[in-house]
Design a protein around this motif. Structure first.
Motif, mmCIF file in Angstrom:
data_model
loop_
_atom_site.group_PDB
_atom_site.id
_atom_site.type_symbol
_atom_site.label_atom_id
_atom_site.label_comp_id
_atom_site.label_asym_id
_atom_site.label_seq_id
_atom_site.Cartn_x
_atom_site.Cartn_y
_atom_site.Cartn_z
ATOM 1 N N ALA A 85 0.952 -1.253 -0.419
ATOM 2 C CA ALA A 85 -0.428 -0.328 -0.099
ATOM 3 C C ALA A 85 0.911 1.294 -0.396
ATOM 4 N N LEU A 86 1.837 0.986 1.177
ATOM 5 C CA LEU A 86 2.882 2.302 0.856
ATOM 6 C C LEU A 86 3.671 2.214 -0.717
ATOM 7 N N PHE A 87 3.910 1.810 -1.652
ATOM 8 C CA PHE A 87 4.459 1.675 -2.490
ATOM 9 C C PHE A 87 3.382 2.150 -2.977
ATOM 10 N N LYS A 88 2.105 1.708 -3.484
ATOM 11 C CA LYS A 88 1.550 2.390 -3.874
ATOM 12 C C LYS A 88 1.131 3.514 -4.514
ATOM 13 N N GLN A 89 1.393 4.134 -2.778
ATOM 14 C CA GLN A 89 1.076 5.762 -2.809
ATOM 15 C C GLN A 89 1.893 6.536 -3.071
ATOM 16 N N ALA A 90 3.353 6.036 -2.759
ATOM 17 C CA ALA A 90 4.907 6.333 -3.874
ATOM 18 C C ALA A 90 4.718 6.566 -5.453
ATOM 19 N N GLY A 91 3.696 5.321 -6.205
ATOM 20 C CA GLY A 91 4.099 5.759 -6.974
ATOM 21 C C GLY A 91 4.286 4.363 -8.136
ATOM 22 N N TRP A 92 4.291 3.368 -7.004
ATOM 23 C CA TRP A 92 4.628 1.856 -7.375
ATOM 24 C C TRP A 92 3.191 1.148 -7.290
ATOM 25 N N THR A 93 3.001 0.192 -8.344
ATOM 26 C CA THR A 93 2.118 -0.706 -8.159
ATOM 27 C C THR A 93 2.967 -1.973 -7.826
ATOM 28 N N ILE A 94 2.338 -2.948 -7.158
ATOM 29 C CA ILE A 94 2.702 -3.986 -6.641
ATOM 30 C C ILE A 94 1.963 -5.152 -6.958
ATOM 31 N N SER A 95 1.866 -6.288 -8.037
ATOM 32 C CA SER A 95 0.840 -6.689 -7.443
ATOM 33 C C SER A 95 1.450 -8.565 -7.053
ATOM 34 N N PRO A 96 0.984 -9.054 -5.864
ATOM 35 C CA PRO A 96 1.412 -10.213 -5.792
ATOM 36 C C PRO A 96 0.499 -11.275 -6.480
ATOM 37 N N ARG A 97 1.576 -12.703 -6.800
ATOM 38 C CA ARG A 97 0.757 -13.713 -7.715
ATOM 39 C C ARG A 97 0.262 -14.360 -7.120
ATOM 40 N N SER A 98 -0.365 -15.466 -6.558
ATOM 41 C CA SER A 98 -1.071 -16.705 -5.832
ATOM 42 C C SER A 98 0.105 -17.566 -6.408
ATOM 43 N N ARG A 99 0.674 -18.066 -4.461
ATOM 44 C CA ARG A 99 1.510 -19.133 -4.480
ATOM 45 C C ARG A 99 2.654 -19.534 -5.269
ATOM 46 N N ASN A 100 3.559 -17.133 -5.470
ATOM 47 C CA ASN A 100 4.276 -17.737 -6.115
ATOM 48 C C ASN A 100 5.117 -15.681 -5.640
ATOM 49 N N TYR A 101 6.517 -16.154 -5.572
ATOM 50 C CA TYR A 101 7.419 -15.202 -4.628
ATOM 51 C C TYR A 101 7.712 -14.333 -5.008
ATOM 52 N N TYR A 102 7.640 -13.723 -6.906
ATOM 53 C CA TYR A 102 7.865 -12.608 -7.348
ATOM 54 C C TYR A 102 6.936 -12.591 -7.749
ATOM 55 N N PRO A 103 6.528 -11.012 -7.231
ATOM 56 C CA PRO A 103 5.229 -10.345 -7.788
ATOM 57 C C PRO A 103 5.671 -9.269 -8.423
ATOM 58 N N ASP A 104 4.818 -8.855 -9.398
ATOM 59 C CA ASP A 104 4.425 -7.890 -10.638
ATOM 60 C C ASP A 104 5.300 -6.407 -9.893
ATOM 61 N N VAL A 105 5.794 -5.792 -11.054
ATOM 62 C CA VAL A 105 5.464 -4.466 -10.169
ATOM 63 C C VAL A 105 5.766 -3.435 -11.969
ATOM 64 N N ASP A 106 5.136 -2.604 -11.484
ATOM 65 C CA ASP A 106 4.852 -1.804 -12.813
ATOM 66 C C ASP A 106 5.966 -0.851 -12.986
ATOM 67 N N ASP A 107 7.374 -1.732 -13.050
ATOM 68 C CA ASP A 107 8.785 -0.262 -13.374
ATOM 69 C C ASP A 107 9.414 -1.339 -14.036
ATOM 70 N N PRO A 108 9.847 -1.249 -14.988
ATOM 71 C CA PRO A 108 11.245 -2.236 -16.246
ATOM 72 C C PRO A 108 12.568 -2.073 -15.176
ATOM 73 N N GLU A 109 12.266 -0.893 -14.426
ATOM 74 C CA GLU A 109 13.750 -0.638 -13.490
ATOM 75 C C GLU A 109 13.818 -2.233 -12.195
ATOM 76 N N LEU A 110 12.778 -2.663 -11.667
ATOM 77 C CA LEU A 110 12.950 -3.157 -10.608
ATOM 78 C C LEU A 110 12.404 -4.625 -11.001
ATOM 79 N N ALA A 111 12.790 -5.308 -10.362
ATOM 80 C CA ALA A 111 12.026 -7.041 -9.903
ATOM 81 C C ALA A 111 12.034 -7.514 -8.238
ATOM 82 N N CYS A 112 11.030 -7.707 -7.799
ATOM 83 C CA CYS A 112 10.482 -7.446 -6.937
ATOM 84 C C CYS A 112 10.464 -9.058 -6.323
ATOM 85 N N ALA A 113 10.531 -9.442 -4.400
ATOM 86 C CA ALA A 113 10.430 -10.706 -4.417
ATOM 87 C C ALA A 113 10.108 -10.173 -2.480
ATOM 88 N N LEU A 114 9.559 -11.498 -2.638
ATOM 89 C CA LEU A 114 8.874 -11.465 -1.113
ATOM 90 C C LEU A 114 9.723 -12.002 -0.110
#
Length: 290
Positions: A19-48
């Motif tokens: 939620a904080l990243f969403k307010q700051a300008g990034w949408t991070i979208s977790p995927r079911s049974r996956n530890y690597y959420p999508d993020v709407d920034d080609p310069e970032l890769a996320c991991a839980l």
């Protein structure tokens, strides 16, 4: 540039962090049974990653950047760079703290009284060092959970547990002997990532926008109309970063005033403004403030 690898704390902080990243300008979208959420920034890769494991992963370069508590940084003693503090996980303004607790009827009154005792905690490394620095020889064992219950049931003499208000501890018939560590969420980075100009620029961008989003949560904007003859009285009531913004309306006898105030001040400020002659008072939330 190579993607910056960002660790999002999995578990109790996960939803608040996204939620904080969403307010700051990034949408991070977790995927079911996956530890690597999508993020709407080609310069970032996320991991839980669990907050307890975040610092070691950042320190060894598996992640470039992550969010975790000061407590877990101190527990693991991982060599990371602390970029900034981000207080966003609790609804109240009180910081979480690790405390030494015992049963209400325990003879233990100080840390020194733990000599020869058994202590349960999830924060084993920190607790052992804390006691050793004070010359206290006690047995410290890892607790997988229900730590307070072990004290209540007499399985251990004391526990080191995290709390905010201490109300749950008191409700269980326990007593706090001493505050051992205050903790807050920290944005941490791998030192080598900070030495990379491209990664450093991205880290600075993320830190700036997260802090801007948090700062905005504690403020609101107020807008109002006032007769020009009453402006001095109104301005005297208004707090602001520098000075309120005042502009003329089409009617020369009226002015528009806008300012930024603390959220907590609004409930008392608006009635005072209304009594002073303000009209058309509007309050609206901010998304970011720098």
């Amino acid at each position: 540039m190579t993607k910056l690898k960002l660790g999002i704390p999995k578990g109790s902080l996960e939803e608040a962090t996204i939620a904080l990243f969403k307010q700051a300008g990034w949408t991070i979208s977790p995927r079911s049974r996956n530890y690597y959420p999508d993020v709407d920034d080609p310069e970032l890769a996320c991991a839980l990653v669990r907050a307890q494991e975040m610092a070691p992963y950042v320190a060894n370069g598996t992640l470039d950047l992550g969010l975790t508590g000061l407590d877990w940084i101190m527990e693991t003693q991982a060599e990371v760079s602390q970029v900034c503090t981000l207080t966003y996980s609790k609804a109240s303004n009180q910081r979480s703290r690790w405390v030494l607790l015992v049963r209400e009827d325990s003879p233990i009154r100080t840390v020194a009284d733990l000599k020869g005792c058994k202590v349960a905690t999830e924060l084993v490394g920190f607790t052992r060092r804390y006691l050793a620095e004070r010359g206290v020889d006690a047995s410290v064992e890892f607790s997988w959970g229900a730590t307070e219950a072990k004290v209540v049931e007499g399985l251990v003499d004391a526990a080191v547990e995290i709390t905010e208000t201490g109300s749950t501890i008191r409700a269980h018939g326990l007593r706090i002997v001493e505050d051992m560590l205050y903790t807050e969420t920290r944005l941490i980075a791998n030192p080598r990532a900070l030495d990379d100009p491209d990664k450093r620029a991205k880290i600075d961008q993320i830190a700036l926008m997260l802090q801007a989003a948090l700062a905005a949560r504690h403020k609101v904007a107020l807008k109002l109309n006032i007769r020009a003859a009453l402006i001095d009285e109104i301005v005297a009531l208004l707090p602001s970063l520098h000075a309120p913004t005042v502009s003329h309306l089409y009617d020369p006898e009226w002015l528009a005033v806008e300012t930024i105030v603390d959220v907590e001040a609004v409930r008392t400020l608006i009635p005072r403004l209304r009594a002073a002659g303000a009209e058309g008072i509007l309050e609206y939330e901010l998304r970011k403030m720098i």
